[in-house]
Structures are given as structure tokens and as C-alpha cells.
Scaffold this motif. Structure first.
Motif, PDB file in Angstrom:
ATOM      1  N   SER A 255      36.403  84.387  63.785  1.00  0.00           N
ATOM      2  CA  SER A 255      36.048  85.637  64.011  1.00  0.00           C
ATOM      3  C   SER A 255      35.031  86.147  63.106  1.00  0.00           C
ATOM      4  O   SER A 255      34.267  86.957  63.317  1.00  0.00           O
ATOM      5  N   ARG A 256      35.265  85.713  61.841  1.00  0.00           N
ATOM      6  CA  ARG A 256      34.460  86.499  60.610  1.00  0.00           C
ATOM      7  C   ARG A 256      33.186  85.636  60.598  1.00  0.00           C
ATOM      8  O   ARG A 256      31.980  86.412  60.305  1.00  0.00           O
ATOM      9  N   VAL A 257      33.117  84.536  60.818  1.00  0.00           N
ATOM     10  CA  VAL A 257      31.845  83.764  61.141  1.00  0.00           C
ATOM     11  C   VAL A 257      30.977  84.621  62.313  1.00  0.00           C
ATOM     12  O   VAL A 257      29.693  84.968  62.293  1.00  0.00           O
TER      13      VAL A 257
ATOM     14  N   ASP B  26      36.521  77.104  50.489  1.00  0.00           N
ATOM     15  CA  ASP B  26      37.850  76.652  50.306  1.00  0.00           C
ATOM     16  C   ASP B  26      39.025  77.510  50.976  1.00  0.00           C
ATOM     17  O   ASP B  26      39.903  78.175  50.607  1.00  0.00           O
ATOM     18  N   VAL B  27      38.602  77.375  52.730  1.00  0.00           N
ATOM     19  CA  VAL B  27      39.581  78.151  53.136  1.00  0.00           C
ATOM     20  C   VAL B  27      39.870  77.335  54.423  1.00  0.00           C
ATOM     21  O   VAL B  27      38.661  76.984  55.136  1.00  0.00           O
ATOM     22  N   GLY B  28      40.859  77.331  55.032  1.00  0.00           N
ATOM     23  CA  GLY B  28      40.991  76.595  56.500  1.00  0.00           C
ATOM     24  C   GLY B  28      42.234  77.412  56.961  1.00  0.00           C
ATOM     25  O   GLY B  28      43.025  78.263  56.475  1.00  0.00           O
ATOM     26  N   SER B  29      42.633  76.720  58.239  1.00  0.00           N
ATOM     27  CA  SER B  29      43.738  77.395  59.151  1.00  0.00           C
ATOM     28  C   SER B  29      45.169  77.227  58.443  1.00  0.00           C
ATOM     29  O   SER B  29      46.012  78.354  58.377  1.00  0.00           O
ATOM     30  N   VAL B  30      45.342  76.302  57.668  1.00  0.00           N
ATOM     31  CA  VAL B  30      46.655  75.996  56.970  1.00  0.00           C
ATOM     32  C   VAL B  30      46.818  76.819  55.725  1.00  0.00           C
ATOM     33  O   VAL B  30      47.748  77.544  55.522  1.00  0.00           O
ATOM     34  N   ARG B  31      45.663  76.616  55.055  1.00  0.00           N
ATOM     35  CA  ARG B  31      45.404  77.396  53.515  1.00  0.00           C
ATOM     36  C   ARG B  31      45.352  78.958  53.848  1.00  0.00           C
ATOM     37  O   ARG B  31      46.181  79.618  53.257  1.00  0.00           O
TER      38      ARG B  31
ATOM     39  N   TYR C 230      39.347  88.093  52.083  1.00  0.00           N
ATOM     40  CA  TYR C 230      39.045  86.827  51.672  1.00  0.00           C
ATOM     41  C   TYR C 230      38.121  85.996  51.992  1.00  0.00           C
ATOM     42  O   TYR C 230      37.380  85.469  51.400  1.00  0.00           O
ATOM     43  N   VAL C 231      38.187  85.685  53.585  1.00  0.00           N
ATOM     44  CA  VAL C 231      37.260  84.816  54.201  1.00  0.00           C
ATOM     45  C   VAL C 231      35.888  85.556  54.269  1.00  0.00           C
ATOM     46  O   VAL C 231      35.068  84.832  53.709  1.00  0.00           O
TER      47      VAL C 231
END
Length: 308
Positions: free
Chosen positions: A280-282, A163-168, A190-191
Motif C-alpha cells: 500500500s505504501r508503494v 530491509d523490510v518484509g511481511s515477517v519483519r 517506517y516503510v
């Protein structure tokens, strides 16, 4: 020969693919369009679609309807798929009605699992075979991020929609930019929490494929293209070190400076930093030192589903 039309409407963009099956069984692309409509504008905060966002989305859909009609696609071979923003909006009936009036089909809000499956199928369809598995497909959207671990034969081992993306991420943590270091740190934490709770062993991936707008935009910037070129982006490589450099560079720029990058779509300039941070977190968890960027994605998966 049967023609199909796939429309993918996400939090940030709406996209169209008109295609048919070629003699070799692979998709033959006849038309592909992308419009940044920001359907998810403010949805994370208000829980509803903004009237301006609906108007932008409806206008793009009207244009797609004309292209689909001109291509002779039958009504039963059109699929309009809506993802993260539409799952969250309380006034989604207005969205359903507006799309149906313009396109003649009712949007299908797919689950995160179905979105992951279609993204994986589409991404594999654009790969030139060979290579070791497993493969991780990463689809960073505006409102959600799909992570799919599977084999090159199409078998999915694990899939999660985060439940996270560039806009959110931008709306919650980063703002108009450049983001403060503390905000970047909170966003990264958070990510990390979402990825670690996903249950997917990203370290098992031997091939890492990035699809959709964040990955393709970063590829164009990494290549230093003077204008976006799909043929050069598809199959290009971004190393983990290069990705770290892109994040450092983009997070130090204003939106206006990012928008001035020649290959940058103006509608992605204010959220590309957020998408890059997710990637980057992936990157910190995969066992490969590079990401392969693919122009084949969920749209291709939808089209193949319509043809099967």
C-alpha cells in the motif's frame, strides 16, 4: 533436454521450480512447490536461526531432493539461493551444512542487488509483452522487499533491496493482530522512510508488477477464490483502491479470521497484513492505478540463469 532445479529460500517460505527450456526458448515448468517454513522466525530479534525453523526447512528440502532426483536434474544444474534471513543469521553455517547434506549443493547467499536482478528477469519472463515502460517489479518477501525499475527489454534502471518484509514488519510493529492504529501508523512511517531513501523514482513506472507470496495471496483474496488457483492469479489486476480496501479489511481481522479466508495459505495468515501495508505504501507513489500480479518471479529468474 537439459533440466534445471531452482530453490529459493526466503524468510517465510522455501520454493522449488524444476523446469526446462521449450522449443520457443521459454521456460517449461515441470514442478513448482511452495512450503511455509518461516526460516526467519525470530532472526530479527536474536540474530540466529531457531532450531525449529531449521528443522522445518531441512524437512522441506529433503522432499525437494527426491523430486529433483526423480526429474533427472544433474547436480551442476541445481541452484539453492538464500536471501534476507540467511544474510542476517549468525549461525548460518548450520544452515549451509544441513542443506548441503540433503541436496548436495551449498546454498548461495545472494546480495540484495542480485536478488532484485533475478526477480526482474523472472517477472518479465512471465509477461505477455507489449505495453509501455518503464516497469516496476515489486517482490515483498518475509524479510526484505525488492523494488526494481527497468525497461521491458530487460534493462534495469534502478534496483534496491529494502530491509523490510511481511515477517519483519509484523515482528517489529504489528504483533499478533489486529494491529492498533498507532502501530499501523508507525509501521507505515517506517516503510515510507525506507522507500523514500531508496532513490528509486517509483512515479516513473508505467507498469507495476507484484510478484511472490504477498502479491499472489492478495490477488486470490481480491478475486474471491474459494481455493488458490495459479492460473487465475497470474495476470490478474488489483487496483490501488482495492488494495486500500484489502489493507483496511485485513488489519481489522484476527489471525484466525484471516486464516479462515478460503484462498489464504495458513502460513501467511499472521503476516499478510504486514505485506499488504508495504504494498500500500508503494501504491501511493506509482503513477498507475493498478498492480499486475505475476506468478513468475525470482525462481524463474534462477532457472533462466541456470539455462543460459
Amino acid at each position: 533436454m537439459t533440466r534445471v532445479a531452482a530453490v529459493d529460500c526466503g524468510t517465510n517460505s522455501i520454493r522449488l521450480l524444476i523446469a526446462e527450456r521449450g522449443p520457443d526458448g521459454r521456460l517449461v515448468e515441470l514442478e513448482r512447490r511452495t512450503d511455509i517454513v518461516r526460516l526467519g522466525q525470530g532472526v530479527d530479534a536474536t540474530g540466529e536461526f531457531h532450531p525449529d525453523a531449521l528443522a522445518r526447512t531441512f524437512a522441506a528440502t529433503e522432499g525437494y531432493a527426491l523430486l529433483i532426483k526423480d526429474a533427472g536434474v544433474p547436480a551442476d544444474k541445481i541452484d539453492f539461493v538464500a536471501t534476507s534471513a540467511a544474510r542476517d543469521a549468525g549461525n548460518r553455517e548450520a544452515f549451509f551444512t544441513g542443506i548441503e547434506e540433503r541436496l548436495g549443493v551449498r546454498p548461495e547467499i545472494i546480495s540484495g542487488d542480485r536478488e532484485a536482478e533475478l526477480s526482474f528477469t523472472g517477472a518479465l519472463s512471465g509477461m505477455a509483452g507489449g505495453g509501455p515502460g518503464p516497469v516496476l517489479v515489486m517482490d515483498i518477501g518475509g524479510g526484505s522487499t525488492e523494488l526494481i525499475l527497468g525497461e521491458l527489454d530487460g534493462t534495469i534502471l534502478a534496483a534496491r533491496s529494502l530491509d523490510v518484509g511481511s515477517v519483519r514488519l509484523t515482528e517489529r510493529f504489528l504483533g499478533a493482530g489486529p494491529p492498533a492504529p498507532d502501530d499501523l501508523g508507525r509501521a507505515a512511517a517506517y516503510v515510507d522512510g525506507l522507500i523514500d531513501a531508496s532513490g528509486i523514482d517509483l512515479g516513473a513506472a508505467r507498469v507495476w508488477v507484484g510478484v511472490a507470496g504477498t502479491a499472489t495471496t492478495l490477488a486470490a483474496v481480491n478475486l474471491g477464490l474459494t481455493a488458490y488457483d495459479r492460473s487465475k492469479v497470474h495476470g490478474s489486476i488489483i487496483t490501488v483502491d482495492a488494495l486500500a480496501g484489502l489493507l483496511a479489511d485485513l488489519s481489522a481481522k484476527t489471525v484466525e479470521e484471516i486464516r479462515a479466508i478460503p484462498s489464504m495459505h495458513p502460513g501467511r495468515a499472521d503476516v499478510i497484513c504486514g505485506g499488504t501495508l508495504v504494498a500500500s505504501r508503494v501504491a501511493r507513489r506509482v503513477s498507475t492505478d493498478r498492480m499486475v500480479v505475476s506468478e513468475a518471479d525470482i525462481l524463474d529468474g534462477i532457472a533462466l540463469s541456470l539455462l543460459s
